[in-house]
Design an enzyme around this catalytic site. Structure first.
Site, PDB file in Angstrom:
ATOM      1  N   GLY A 133       0.846  -1.195   0.000  1.00  0.00           N
ATOM      2  CA  GLY A 133       0.000   0.000   0.000  1.00  0.00           C
ATOM      3  C   GLY A 133       0.874   1.236   0.000  1.00  0.00           C
ATOM      4  O   GLY A 133       2.037   1.193  -0.432  1.00  0.00           O
ATOM      5  N   GLU A 138       5.618  -3.342   0.745  1.00  0.00           N
ATOM      6  CA  GLU A 138       5.687  -2.985  -0.679  1.00  0.00           C
ATOM      7  C   GLU A 138       4.961  -1.661  -0.809  1.00  0.00           C
ATOM      8  O   GLU A 138       3.730  -1.622  -0.688  1.00  0.00           O
ATOM      9  CB  GLU A 138       4.981  -4.048  -1.529  1.00  0.00           C
ATOM     10  N   CYS A 170       1.798   0.880  -8.816  1.00  0.00           N
ATOM     11  CA  CYS A 170       2.938   1.293  -7.985  1.00  0.00           C
ATOM     12  C   CYS A 170       4.151   1.578  -8.869  1.00  0.00           C
ATOM     13  O   CYS A 170       4.932   2.476  -8.584  1.00  0.00           O
ATOM     14  CB  CYS A 170       3.264   0.219  -6.966  1.00  0.00           C
TER      15      CYS A 170
HETATM   16  P1  NAD Z   1      -3.372   2.357   1.366  1.00  0.00           P
HETATM   17  O1  NAD Z   1      -2.081   2.452   2.077  1.00  0.00           O
HETATM   18  O2  NAD Z   1      -4.359   3.435   1.552  1.00  0.00           O
HETATM   19  O3  NAD Z   1      -4.134   1.019   1.783  1.00  0.00           O
HETATM   20  C1  NAD Z   1      -3.563  -0.265   1.592  1.00  0.00           C
HETATM   21  C2  NAD Z   1      -4.263  -1.264   2.485  1.00  0.00           C
HETATM   22  O4  NAD Z   1      -3.977  -0.950   3.839  1.00  0.00           O
HETATM   23  C3  NAD Z   1      -5.783  -1.252   2.364  1.00  0.00           C
HETATM   24  O5  NAD Z   1      -6.264  -2.568   2.459  1.00  0.00           O
HETATM   25  C4  NAD Z   1      -6.210  -0.446   3.582  1.00  0.00           C
HETATM   26  O6  NAD Z   1      -7.522  -0.705   4.036  1.00  0.00           O
HETATM   27  C5  NAD Z   1      -5.177  -0.912   4.596  1.00  0.00           C
HETATM   28  N1  NAD Z   1      -4.963  -0.037   5.750  1.00  0.00           N
HETATM   29  C6  NAD Z   1      -5.048   1.306   5.798  1.00  0.00           C
HETATM   30  N2  NAD Z   1      -4.729   1.738   7.045  1.00  0.00           N
HETATM   31  C7  NAD Z   1      -4.436   0.643   7.780  1.00  0.00           C
HETATM   32  C8  NAD Z   1      -4.025   0.429   9.138  1.00  0.00           C
HETATM   33  N3  NAD Z   1      -3.839   1.449   9.982  1.00  0.00           N
HETATM   34  N4  NAD Z   1      -3.799  -0.825   9.556  1.00  0.00           N
HETATM   35  C9  NAD Z   1      -3.953  -1.866   8.701  1.00  0.00           C
HETATM   36  N5  NAD Z   1      -4.356  -1.736   7.429  1.00  0.00           N
HETATM   37  C10 NAD Z   1      -4.570  -0.494   6.958  1.00  0.00           C
HETATM   38  O7  NAD Z   1      -3.010   2.142  -0.175  1.00  0.00           O
HETATM   39  P2  NAD Z   1      -4.003   2.024  -1.418  1.00  0.00           P
HETATM   40  O8  NAD Z   1      -4.544   3.380  -1.717  1.00  0.00           O
HETATM   41  O9  NAD Z   1      -4.967   0.900  -1.213  1.00  0.00           O
HETATM   42  O10 NAD Z   1      -3.001   1.562  -2.579  1.00  0.00           O
HETATM   43  C11 NAD Z   1      -2.243   2.453  -3.307  1.00  0.00           C
HETATM   44  C12 NAD Z   1      -0.824   2.496  -2.771  1.00  0.00           C
HETATM   45  O11 NAD Z   1      -0.255   1.199  -2.793  1.00  0.00           O
HETATM   46  C13 NAD Z   1       0.098   3.358  -3.626  1.00  0.00           C
HETATM   47  O12 NAD Z   1       0.930   4.127  -2.803  1.00  0.00           O
HETATM   48  C14 NAD Z   1       0.920   2.315  -4.388  1.00  0.00           C
HETATM   49  O13 NAD Z   1       2.164   2.763  -4.845  1.00  0.00           O
HETATM   50  C15 NAD Z   1       1.036   1.230  -3.386  1.00  0.00           C
HETATM   51  N6  NAD Z   1       1.335  -0.039  -4.060  1.00  0.00           N
HETATM   52  C16 NAD Z   1       2.595  -0.577  -3.960  1.00  0.00           C
HETATM   53  C17 NAD Z   1       2.926  -1.759  -4.631  1.00  0.00           C
HETATM   54  C18 NAD Z   1       4.311  -2.366  -4.560  1.00  0.00           C
HETATM   55  O14 NAD Z   1       4.475  -3.514  -4.940  1.00  0.00           O
HETATM   56  N7  NAD Z   1       5.312  -1.643  -4.106  1.00  0.00           N
HETATM   57  C19 NAD Z   1       1.950  -2.393  -5.405  1.00  0.00           C
HETATM   58  C20 NAD Z   1       0.694  -1.807  -5.495  1.00  0.00           C
HETATM   59  C21 NAD Z   1       0.386  -0.645  -4.801  1.00  0.00           C
END
Ligand code: NAD
Length: 499
Positions: free
Chosen positions: A241, A264, A299
């Site tokens: 995320g 990630e 990402c």
């Molecule tokens: P996000 O960080 O908002 O959420 C990711 C996940 O975390 C979701 O399931 C969310 O509900 C959960 N979450 C949020 N707060 C939490 C907490 N306090 N405790 C536990 N879980 C929690 O990200 P997003 O908007 O869903 O995804 C986009 C982001 O993900 C972008 O920054 C992107 O670059 C990144 N991403 C990285 C990769 C990689 O392989 N490096 C791949 C895909 C996406």
């Protein structure tokens, strides 16, 4: 495996599993209601009751019991592999349904789901099923009466948290290796895109995976994710995320454990183009795909173009003409090239970053606006020229179809611009010179460097993961399996001499 297209689909006709999957059953959580919308037309896909802390407790204690009763970690490794392979076969058989279910509530066009996400996920489950009996320990030099060796053991219960942008693939890359290695998994997919993971979990049970070993909890980060991360019986947390959420999760893992975590996170990936490239059309395709695939909601989106002056104008002209040929549309249409933005919040976030960018205000070559289409929110492919490193468009991950362009004269300047102070997920280098390619690949601080290409192929064996604030702990390949195992050293003490 290649799946056959059956054309556009009707989103109203897809059966949606509503609820959380706990101990082999689809049930409603005990938390508040959560509405889940279809980004393509803004309509309600369904309403579920979120899994709250009590449901997390139920899932984790169920997973603990399932591990004990099924003896999953101690089964003959190939027996676990056999179940993984059965599971992959069932996924292949249900590929059209799974592709539609995935496309329905996400930004993934049906074609991408059918050609990439579902087959690659099934393949990953097959691949990690093959790792079950390939992991070995070491034997160490020791005194004569001692035999010293290591074995690998699963952690126990893995908490997996995944994002919405490529929902099932980014969840599978966690639960497939973790389960194959002998762990149980409690997955919390993004609250916007949970359906495909539930369908996968149901098929896992049908394939022979003992009920309770793989649970999927639906809810937000605060209601579901947080109690999962801090649960004392969760021994490892695998997260994908944003960097901001990753920082919070790592803190929570420290305070509730400490327990190991893999992260990630975000990216701001450059594509560096030298003026010696032999096939500019191919480069233009890579730049266009880099900014428009999944409407930039990737990402490793190629969000920065770092281009040598001698070729910059011609390349941008070609990219502009290619952008005009890409069709926006709903995820259920076969011809969609650029899908909707996942939510209105995300659309406003993109606009917010552009409004903070001086370069965007002064120097937008094309795009810059969002628009509505059949109830969905879309964003124009946007190119902003000559973005300085002090600009918001350089520092912030946009997660939309926005390309920040920087021009350079010589090799060192190009590589200096390509380097990002925060992110180091991926980079592409386009050149005909093997010397430049080698030197650039070695110098760039990123977890993956593509030479004369952009993006991963369907191959699941090469590791993926970032440097710097893009995270740590690889996914895919051997490293993506090994991380779900801990190493135990065993010392056998014999007698000094045997008669
Ligand atoms: P996000 O960080 O908002 O959420 C990711 C996940 O975390 C979701 O399931 C969310 O509900 C959960 N979450 C949020 N707060 C939490 C907490 N306090 N405790 C536990 N879980 C929690 O990200 P997003 O908007 O869903 O995804 C986009 C982001 O993900 C972008 O920054 C992107 O670059 C990144 N991403 C990285 C990769 C990689 O392989 N490096 C791949 C895909 C996406």
């Amino acid at each position: 495996m290649k799946y056959i297209s059956t054309g556009d689909f009707n989103p109203e006709a897809v059966e949606i599993p509503l609820g959380s999957f706990i101990n082999g059953e689809l049930i409603q959580g005990a938390g508040d209601e959560l509405d889940i919308f279809r980004p393509s037309d803004g309509k309600l896909a369904g309403t579920v009751r979120q899994a709250n802390a009590a449901d997390v407790e139920r899932a984790v204690s169920g997973a603990k019991q399932a591990l004990e009763v099924s003896n999953w970690a101690r089964l003959a490794p190939r027996a676990r592999g056999e179940i993984m392979r059965n599971w992959a076969r069932l996924l292949d058989e249900n590929a059209e349904y799974l592709s539609r279910l995935e496309a329905l509530s996400s930004s993934r066009p049906i074609k991408e789901c059918r050609d990439r996400d579902i087959p690659a996920s099934a393949d990953m489950i097959r691949y990690y099923g093959e790792w079950t009996d390939k992991m070995t320990g070491d034997t160490f030099a020791s005194a004569n009466a001692i035999f010293n060796t290591t074995i690998r053991e699963p952690y126990g219960i893995v908490g997996a948290i995944s994002p919405w942008n490529v929902p099932i693939l980014l969840a599978t890359v966690k639960f497939a290796p973790a389960l194959a290695a002998g762990n149980a998994v409690v997955l919390k997919p993004s609250e916007m895109t949970p359906f495909s993971a539930i369908a996968f979990a149901r098929l896992a049970v049908e394939a022979g995976l003992p009920a309770g070993l793989f649970n999927v909890l639906v809810g937000t980060g605060e209601v579901t994710g947080h109690p999962l991360v801090i649960h004392r019986d969760i021994s490892f947390v695998a997260f994908t995320g944003s960097t901001k959420t990753g920082q919070r999760i790592m803190t929570d893992c420290a305070l509730s454990g400490p327990k190991p975590v893999s992260l990630e996170l975000g990216g701001k990936s450059p594509q560096i183009v030298f003026d010696d490239v032999s096939d500019l059309d191919r480069v233009a395709n890579a730049i266009t795909a880099g900014m428009t695939r999944n409407s930039g909601q990737l990402c490793f989106c190629g969000s920065r173009l770092v281009v040598q002056n001698g070729v910059a104008d011609r390349l941008l002209e070609m990219v502009l003409s290619k952008l005009h040929t890409i069709r926006s549309g709903p995820t259920w249409s076969e011809t969609t090239g650029m899908p909707p933005i996942i939510s209105d919040l995300q659309r406003r976030r993109i606009l917010g970053i552009l409004s903070q960018s001086d370069a965007a205000v002064r120097n937008t070559l094309t795009g810059g606006n969002s628009y509505d289409l059949h109830g969905g929110k879309y964003f124009e492919p946007t190119i902003v020229m000559d973005v300085p490193t002090s600009d918001a468009l350089f520092s912030e991950e946009v997660f939309g179809p926005v390309l920040a362009v920087q021009r350079f004269d010589d090799f060192d300047e190009g590589l200096r611009l390509a380097d990002h102070p925060d992110y180091g997920l991926t980079a592409s280098v386009h050149t005909s010179s093997i010397d430049r390619a080698m030197a650039a690949a070695r110098r760039i601080e990123a977890g993956t460097v593509w030479i004369n290409n952009f993006g991963r192929t369907a191959d699941v064996s090469s590791p993926f993961g970032g440097f710097k604030r893009s995270g740590f702990g690889k996914e895919f390949g051997r490293e993506g399996y090994e991380k779900y195992l801990k190493t135990k050293a065993i010392w056998f003490q014999g007698v000094e001499t045997v008669q």
